[in-house]
Design a protein around this motif. Structure first.
Motif, mmCIF file in Angstrom:
data_model
loop_
_atom_site.group_PDB
_atom_site.id
_atom_site.type_symbol
_atom_site.label_atom_id
_atom_site.label_comp_id
_atom_site.label_asym_id
_atom_site.label_seq_id
_atom_site.Cartn_x
_atom_site.Cartn_y
_atom_site.Cartn_z
ATOM 1 N N ILE A 272 0.622 -1.313 -0.248
ATOM 2 C CA ILE A 272 0.222 -0.304 -0.079
ATOM 3 C C ILE A 272 1.113 1.098 -0.537
ATOM 4 C CG2 ILE A 272 -1.727 1.562 1.372
ATOM 5 C CD1 ILE A 272 -2.188 -1.234 2.767
ATOM 6 N N ALA A 273 0.469 2.022 -0.867
ATOM 7 C CA ALA A 273 1.245 3.044 -1.275
ATOM 8 C C ALA A 273 0.773 4.674 -0.194
ATOM 9 C CB ALA A 273 2.053 3.670 -2.568
ATOM 10 N N GLY A 274 1.669 5.661 -0.130
ATOM 11 C CA GLY A 274 1.297 6.521 -0.165
ATOM 12 C C GLY A 274 -0.004 7.424 -0.626
ATOM 13 N N HIS B 238 3.670 1.750 2.975
ATOM 14 C CA HIS B 238 4.339 3.159 2.990
ATOM 15 C C HIS B 238 3.862 4.423 3.798
ATOM 16 C CE1 HIS B 238 7.083 5.882 1.203
ATOM 17 N NE2 HIS B 238 7.484 6.011 2.467
ATOM 18 N N SER B 239 4.304 5.748 4.418
ATOM 19 C CA SER B 239 4.157 6.969 4.642
ATOM 20 C C SER B 239 2.199 6.695 5.475
ATOM 21 C CB SER B 239 4.335 8.007 3.448
ATOM 22 O OG SER B 239 3.802 8.845 3.371
ATOM 23 N N GLY C 213 8.082 3.964 7.300
ATOM 24 C CA GLY C 213 7.926 5.705 7.715
ATOM 25 C C GLY C 213 6.190 5.960 7.972
ATOM 26 N N GLU C 214 5.914 5.105 8.976
ATOM 27 C CA GLU C 214 4.433 5.642 9.339
ATOM 28 C C GLU C 214 4.222 6.667 10.257
ATOM 29 O OE1 GLU C 214 3.087 6.278 12.113
ATOM 30 O OE2 GLU C 214 4.811 5.977 13.823
ATOM 31 N N CYS C 215 2.963 7.168 9.475
ATOM 32 C CA CYS C 215 2.496 8.209 10.143
ATOM 33 C C CYS C 215 1.092 8.374 10.782
ATOM 34 C CB CYS C 215 2.517 10.204 8.670
ATOM 35 S SG CYS C 215 1.719 9.246 7.228
ATOM 36 N N ILE C 216 0.741 7.521 10.826
ATOM 37 C CA ILE C 216 -0.251 7.228 12.239
ATOM 38 C C ILE C 216 -0.564 7.798 12.696
ATOM 39 C CG2 ILE C 216 -1.629 5.142 13.195
ATOM 40 C CD1 ILE C 216 0.099 3.246 11.754
ATOM 41 N N PRO C 217 -0.194 8.673 13.839
ATOM 42 C CA PRO C 217 -0.574 9.133 15.018
ATOM 43 C C PRO C 217 -1.305 10.229 14.087
ATOM 44 C CG PRO C 217 1.330 9.253 15.502
ATOM 45 C CD PRO C 217 1.246 8.546 14.529
ATOM 46 N N LEU C 218 -0.974 11.040 12.840
ATOM 47 C CA LEU C 218 -1.509 12.096 12.106
ATOM 48 C C LEU C 218 -3.114 11.821 12.461
ATOM 49 C CD1 LEU C 218 0.434 13.099 9.318
ATOM 50 C CD2 LEU C 218 0.161 14.414 10.658
ATOM 51 N N ASP D 84 17.611 16.915 1.006
ATOM 52 C CA ASP D 84 16.375 16.160 0.440
ATOM 53 C C ASP D 84 15.556 15.514 0.791
ATOM 54 O OD1 ASP D 84 14.702 15.471 -1.854
ATOM 55 O OD2 ASP D 84 16.274 14.761 -3.127
ATOM 56 N N LYS D 85 14.732 15.909 1.333
ATOM 57 C CA LYS D 85 13.678 15.577 2.352
ATOM 58 C C LYS D 85 12.453 14.418 1.922
ATOM 59 C CE LYS D 85 15.047 17.391 5.763
ATOM 60 N NZ LYS D 85 15.502 16.965 6.936
ATOM 61 N N TYR D 86 12.722 15.136 0.212
ATOM 62 C CA TYR D 86 12.158 13.881 -0.454
ATOM 63 C C TYR D 86 12.104 12.079 -0.203
ATOM 64 C CZ TYR D 86 7.643 13.001 -3.862
ATOM 65 O OH TYR D 86 6.984 11.921 -4.663
ATOM 66 N N LYS D 87 13.513 12.626 -0.595
ATOM 67 C CA LYS D 87 14.066 11.367 -1.584
ATOM 68 C C LYS D 87 14.307 10.612 0.254
ATOM 69 C CE LYS D 87 17.918 9.267 -3.052
ATOM 70 N NZ LYS D 87 19.481 9.372 -3.995
ATOM 71 N N ALA D 88 14.366 11.707 1.050
ATOM 72 C CA ALA D 88 14.467 10.539 2.796
ATOM 73 C C ALA D 88 13.485 10.225 2.932
ATOM 74 C CB ALA D 88 14.568 11.567 3.534
ATOM 75 N N HIS D 89 12.347 10.990 2.495
ATOM 76 C CA HIS D 89 10.627 9.332 2.144
ATOM 77 C C HIS D 89 10.313 8.392 2.237
ATOM 78 C CE1 HIS D 89 6.619 9.501 4.505
ATOM 79 N NE2 HIS D 89 6.849 9.479 3.030
ATOM 80 N N PHE D 90 11.477 8.182 0.699
ATOM 81 C CA PHE D 90 11.072 7.515 -0.109
ATOM 82 C C PHE D 90 12.459 6.255 0.139
ATOM 83 C CE2 PHE D 90 8.313 9.570 -1.893
ATOM 84 C CZ PHE D 90 7.821 8.705 -2.345
#
Length: 370
Positions: free
Chosen positions: A9-11, A221-222, A255-260, A335-341
């Motif tokens: 499952i992609a972001g 991811h994400s 790279g979870e962001c579940i608390p959001l 590079d925050k975008y690359k770091a996320h992937f």
């Protein structure tokens, strides 16, 4: 031969499976160019590709929801500024940012800087536009000066907007606002798609009940980790209802962001699903990194969301600084975008975190991590 199903499952991304297939194939070739990869072109509901090694057959299924993302995707300057205002209204005015700050200062900084970037852009544009108006008014008719002032304001806004896109400012804002509204957005088409995801996974588990050398990995991811919670709860309910063995079922969140979602006051149903999941003994491994500003590094999102007892995933850091050469790593951090992937990529140096070993390697998942 080990048989493995990976359901990915992609972001929050409008790009289709073709983008992720190209990324997967490119990085897999860097990892091991001897591995064969074939993409399916049959009539399956969700596209998948197969990776064959002498001892392992992996079927990697892309659980697509990018078509639904496109319907909620905002790219023009007006909607991006509206998202920034919603971020201020939902996270700052309510004081929710304090809770985020307590759990992850990195997420707090990431969430704050888009709002301040937009605020600075507006103020700077108005100041510059007014300055142009005052200067031109000295030498020309005031109406002409007003037009030039407005043009200067619009031009600077457009320039700062394009620059902000390169800095991933509006991408982060978009994610935060989408997650805050998840309890409402997921009604209808999203719920139907989540049911389809869960049914596909359940059917694969059911079909392999008598296959000993088999594992199924639910990979997300994400923002995909938020959908993972929804899907996981549904799969576990189906397994319980049908008395189905799920010991071959593993979960890998990156790279979870579940608390959001789980920290939102209106996300009562989501927290109930977390509580339901906590009653099962699962093989669940969660990887997050402090260089990834769009995640919550090593935050126990069960406990911090109010789930007091029960199962907890194993929380790890991929330790990206050990997987890349020093100079290259410095560039990646910027590079925050690359770091996320980075979780989905092949590394320069072999380490404890090895994405492709997880999904195509010869051992089962828990043997590679424990």
């Amino acid at each position: 031969m080990l048989e493995r199903d990976v359901f990915y499952i992609a972001g929050y991304d409008p790009r289709s499976y073709r983008h992720y297939y190209a990324l997967f194939k490119k990085e897999l070739n860097l990892y091991d160019d001897s591995l064969k990869i074939n993409i399916s072109k049959n009539n399956e509901k969700f596209p998948f590709w197969e990776i064959l090694t002498p001892r392992v057959k992996t079927c990697y299924t892309f659980l697509a929801w990018n078509d639904l993302v496109r319907k909620n995707w905002t790219q023009n300057i007006q909607n991006s500024f509206k998202d920034a205002f919603n971020l201020f209204r939902i996270y700052i005015i309510t004081g929710l940012f304090i809770k985020f700050g307590k759990e992850s200062i990195y997420q707090l900084i990431t969430g704050f800087y888009p709002f301040f970037y937009v605020l600075f852009s507006l103020l700077f544009s108005f100041v510059l536009g007014f300055f142009v108006f005052i200067v031109v008014k000295i030498y020309a008719f005031w109406f002409f000066a007003l037009i030039l002032g407005i043009l200067a304001l619009v031009l600077i806004n457009q320039i700062l907007f394009k620059f902000g896109k390169k800095l991933a400012v509006f991408w982060i804002t978009r994610i935060c606002v989408f997650c805050a509204k998840w309890h409402r957005i997921k009604q209808g088409a999203f719920d139907k798609r989540l049911e389809e995801f869960a049914q596909s996974i359940f059917n694969a588990l059911k079909a392999h009940q008598n296959v000993k050398n088999y594992e199924l990995i639910l990979l997300s991811h994400s923002v995909g980790t938020i959908l993972c919670i929804e899907v996981l709860a549904r799969v576990l309910f189906l397994c319980k209802e049908n008395n189905l063995d799920f010991s071959q079922f593993k979960i890998l969140t990156l790279g979870e962001c579940i608390p959001l979602v789980s920290y939102q006051k209106k996300s009562l149903e989501f927290r109930k699903k977390l509580e339901f999941i906590s009653k099962f003994d699962l093989k669940w491994y969660d990887y997050t990194s402090i260089i990834d500003g769009a995640c919550f590094p090593q935050v126990d999102f069960f406990t911090t969301s109010g789930i007091k007892e029960g199962f907890r995933p194993k929380f790890y850091s991929p330790k990206f600084h050990t997987l890349y050469e020093k100079e290259h790593y410095k560039k990646i951090k910027k590079d925050k975008y690359k770091a996320h992937f980075l979780y989905l990529m092949s590394s320069e140096i072999k380490g404890q975190y090895d994405f492709f070993d997880f999904v195509v390697g010869e051992k089962i998942l828990e043997e590679k991590i424990n």
